[in-house]
Write an enzyme that holds these catalytic residues in place. Structure first.
Site, PDB file in Angstrom:
ATOM      1  N   ALA A   1       0.677  -1.219  -0.127  1.00  0.00           N
ATOM      2  CA  ALA A   1       0.111   0.023  -0.026  1.00  0.00           C
ATOM      3  C   ALA A   1       0.777   1.384   0.133  1.00  0.00           C
ATOM      4  O   ALA A   1       1.852   1.245   0.563  1.00  0.00           O
ATOM      5  CB  ALA A   1      -0.998  -0.065   1.266  1.00  0.00           C
TER       6      ALA A   1
ATOM      7  N   GLY B   1       0.106  -5.209   1.525  1.00  0.00           N
ATOM      8  CA  GLY B   1      -1.191  -5.399   0.779  1.00  0.00           C
ATOM      9  C   GLY B   1      -1.300  -5.866  -0.411  1.00  0.00           C
ATOM     10  O   GLY B   1      -2.368  -6.500  -0.878  1.00  0.00           O
TER      11      GLY B   1
ATOM     12  N   GLU C   1      -1.592  -9.593   0.608  1.00  0.00           N
ATOM     13  CA  GLU C   1      -2.861  -9.668   1.037  1.00  0.00           C
ATOM     14  C   GLU C   1      -3.949  -9.683  -0.100  1.00  0.00           C
ATOM     15  O   GLU C   1      -5.025 -10.606  -0.181  1.00  0.00           O
ATOM     16  CB  GLU C   1      -3.260  -8.638   2.179  1.00  0.00           C
ATOM     17  CG  GLU C   1      -2.463  -8.725   3.388  1.00  0.00           C
ATOM     18  CD  GLU C   1      -2.925  -7.814   4.311  1.00  0.00           C
ATOM     19  OE1 GLU C   1      -3.436  -8.245   5.556  1.00  0.00           O
ATOM     20  OE2 GLU C   1      -2.854  -6.532   4.183  1.00  0.00           O
TER      21      GLU C   1
ATOM     22  N   GLU D   1       5.338  -4.420   6.845  1.00  0.00           N
ATOM     23  CA  GLU D   1       4.287  -3.329   8.088  1.00  0.00           C
ATOM     24  C   GLU D   1       5.078  -3.240   9.145  1.00  0.00           C
ATOM     25  O   GLU D   1       4.997  -2.195   9.854  1.00  0.00           O
ATOM     26  CB  GLU D   1       3.021  -3.749   7.836  1.00  0.00           C
ATOM     27  CG  GLU D   1       1.913  -3.747   6.706  1.00  0.00           C
ATOM     28  CD  GLU D   1       1.964  -4.762   5.974  1.00  0.00           C
ATOM     29  OE1 GLU D   1       1.235  -4.973   4.955  1.00  0.00           O
ATOM     30  OE2 GLU D   1       2.931  -5.882   5.812  1.00  0.00           O
TER      31      GLU D   1
END
Length: 265
Positions: free
Chosen positions: A76, A116, A119, A139
């Site tokens: 992200a 992300g 994910e 992260e």
């Protein structure tokens, strides 16, 4: 059908019934921002409309890939974390739409698949990777954790220990190790990657689409339900599929020693 959204390219191969969504932010390594997440949802909705225009199932499978030569999706945009807070609808919406999409979604991973992006791949039904791809959850280096269920999914696919290693260290692992741990389905040599993915998708798209959709629902339910409940659900799906034209075609093709021609009816 070819359509360009702001950050996603949408294509549909009518001969195979295969849609392709290409995340198109190559200069940003296809990093997720609000627009890209929204365009993934819109792209899936556009592809699903193919079924509404035909008598039967036109869309058999969807391939999700990243533009450029470096990344599937590198995570992200750091500046977008406030709008994509853990548990927020903007963060989870495209993951949920992928998971709940009726046709199988295949993540075609070539390059970085991080945060992300990983994910997003985990939300797909299949993950196919080139041998030089890398996976990880960075992260922790920002003082947060994967906010859309990444630790949960890796814990179930591999083990809690592997999920902790990825999420706590922020280190990358190779496609070979991701394959060995069960995080991805297949890893292919770089020079064979496109052809191998194409063969996998073509084979999947040639199966009975209503049965494939039912199997997707069954497998997803198994993650959240007990064994007895799951078996009862499968029995219900089985009885419904017995009444379809696809089942009749499959049985006839078997008796006549020929390839079936499924229409999703």
């Amino acid at each position: 059908m070819d359509e360009s959204l702001e950050t996603v390219l949408v294509a549909f191969d009518e001969d195979r019934g295969v849609g392709t969504l290409t995340m198109h932010r190559p200069d940003a390594l296809n990093a997720l921002n609000a627009q890209l997440r929204a365009d993934i949802v819109t792209g899936l909705e556009l592809l699903e409309e193919r079924n509404e225009e035909t008598d039967g199932v036109a869309l058999r499978a969807v391939v999700l890939e990243g533009a450029g030569e470096k990344a599937f999706c590198a995570g992200a945009d750091v500046g977008g974390f406030s709008e994509a807070s853990a548990g927020g609808t903007s963060a989870r919406s495209h993951y949920d739409v992928i998971r709940e999409f009726p046709a199988p979604v295949i993540a075609k991973i070539d390059g970085y698949c991080l945060g992300g992006g990983l994910e997003t791949a985990l939300a797909c039904d299949f993950r196919l990777a080139s041998e030089t791809s890398t996976f990880g959850f960075p992260e922790v280096t920002l003082g947060i954790l994967p906010g859309a269920g990444g630790v949960q999914y890796v814990s179930k696919l591999a083990s809690p220990a592997v999920a902790k290693e990825l999420a706590m260290t922020g280190d990358h692992i190779s496609a070979t190790r991701a394959d060995e741990e069960g995080i991805i389905n297949h890893v292919y040599a770089d020079d064979e990657f496109d052809d191998a993915v194409d063969e996998f998708v073509t084979d999947l798209a040639g199966q009975a689409p209503l049965a494939v959709q039912a199997i997707k629902r069954s497998a997803d339910m198994a993650v959240h339900s007990g064994l007895e409940e799951g078996i009862e659900y499968d029995s219900h799906l089985f009885k419904r599929l017995l009444e379809t034209e696809d089942h009749a075609e499959g049985a006839a093709a078997f008796a006549e020693d020929r390839e079936p021609e499924f229409e999703g009816k």
